[in-house]
Motif scaffolding. Sequence first.
Motif, PDB file in Angstrom:
ATOM      1  N   ARG A   1      54.917 -43.487  38.356  1.00  0.00           N
ATOM      2  CA  ARG A   1      53.502 -43.746  38.641  1.00  0.00           C
ATOM      3  C   ARG A   1      53.251 -45.242  38.799  1.00  0.00           C
TER       4      ARG A   1
ATOM      5  N   LYS B   1      57.121 -40.402  35.606  1.00  0.00           N
ATOM      6  CA  LYS B   1      56.411 -39.929  36.796  1.00  0.00           C
ATOM      7  C   LYS B   1      56.661 -40.781  38.035  1.00  0.00           C
TER       8      LYS B   1
ATOM      9  N   HIS C   1      48.078 -39.146  47.740  1.00  0.00           N
ATOM     10  CA  HIS C   1      48.127 -38.391  46.494  1.00  0.00           C
ATOM     11  C   HIS C   1      48.265 -36.915  46.785  1.00  0.00           C
TER      12      HIS C   1
ATOM     13  N   SER D   1      48.408 -36.161  35.221  1.00  0.00           N
ATOM     14  CA  SER D   1      48.933 -34.850  35.593  1.00  0.00           C
ATOM     15  C   SER D   1      50.466 -34.873  35.469  1.00  0.00           C
TER      16      SER D   1
ATOM     17  N   GLU E   1      41.750 -31.678  39.304  1.00  0.00           N
ATOM     18  CA  GLU E   1      41.578 -32.590  38.184  1.00  0.00           C
ATOM     19  C   GLU E   1      40.102 -32.762  37.818  1.00  0.00           C
TER      20      GLU E   1
ATOM     21  N   ASN F   1      53.208 -34.218  37.018  1.00  0.00           N
ATOM     22  CA  ASN F   1      54.002 -34.085  38.246  1.00  0.00           C
ATOM     23  C   ASN F   1      54.629 -35.431  38.572  1.00  0.00           C
TER      24      ASN F   1
ATOM     25  N   SER G   1      49.657 -31.757  42.185  1.00  0.00           N
ATOM     26  CA  SER G   1      49.487 -31.579  40.742  1.00  0.00           C
ATOM     27  C   SER G   1      49.922 -30.167  40.322  1.00  0.00           C
TER      28      SER G   1
HETATM   29 MG    MG Z   1      47.679 -37.063  38.977  1.00  0.00          MG
END
Ligand code: MG
Length: 330
Positions: free
Chosen positions: A55, A53, A228, A140, A177, A142, A148
């Motif tokens: 992330r 991701k 985000h 999520s 979410e 993505n 998302s």
């Molecule tokens: Mg997320």
Amino acid sequence: MDTKILKPDDESLAEAKRIIEGGGLVAFPTETVYGLGANAFNEDAVKSIYLVKGRPQDNPLIVHVHKGYDITRIVCDIPDYALKLAEKFQPGPLTIVLKSKGTVSPVVSCGLDTIGIRVPSHEGAQRFLKAVDLPIAAPSANVSKHVSPVTAQHVYADLNGKIPLILDGGKCSGGIESTVLDCTGEIPCILRSGLITREMIAEVAGDCGVFVPKAGEKVRSPGMKYKHYSPNCRTMLFTYEERAKAVEEYIAQSSAGVKACLMCENSVAKEFDVKDVLLLGENGEQFAANLYDKLREGERCYELIIAVAPNERGGVMAGVMNRLTKACGG
Ligand code: MG
Ligand code: AMP
């Protein structure tokens, strides 16, 4: 790597189980957004979620379990009010943050001594979680910071070639979410707003706080500080009261040759006659269900999304506004 999209059936679920047990990743549907899952006990598998991701390493993951799973295998010190909330809202779009027992990889919670537990109500999610019978760490599905995903096609657009399997459970009905609720204190405290609202929680637990990060204080839920949910195009956000100004901006941008659109509730689109419009619906539930789909449609078809905030406030709109504000750059 080839990315397969399969409906959850006996054969695809057996394959999902093989992948998860082998330390791989599987994207799966839930009633909120699609998740990107790994075995929460397998540290390398969990680390690969962050890699795939892109992330940030300090943004914890939620652990998903099926409704028959005994969560005392992974968390402890569960207060009475949390039991009541779990009874009422799980399965459903509520994540309950509890003290970790230390059995799940600490990478899941980025070193925090807590774990967010969610029991999704989506039938495809339940079948997947039941088939693997393991706690599944999942953010999520993505690319980090992007909108998302609420369809298997959205997941494919972001993660094609990076994961082996997407279980296709159709369009997510909830659309934003889960509510993340800290249940380690005297009273529950909302860390991220969602479809289970403060009012609904307070009715069951007697009281409910909302976490507001103070300047200088260490944030309890690090994910909250990032930009985000953002589409890959320019965005502007106007308040409901400024909606006439938003329409003026749309007209000015369009006449300057910019492919712009107005994202707003149905009544605003009716009030002003705008050609390029992304309709969010008429109430909080519809806004939540449509928001990410419309943001993705917006980035596909336009250069600029001019969003108008909802008229209504409170309830589900608190979660919608949180996402919309971050999508438009904070
Ligand atoms: Mg997320
Ligand atoms: P995502 O799965 O991308 O929707 O992000 C999950 C979010 O849940 C994170 O950004 C955090 O805000 C929150 N979260 C997950 N686990 C915890 C935890 N143990 N403590 C606090 N917040 C958490």
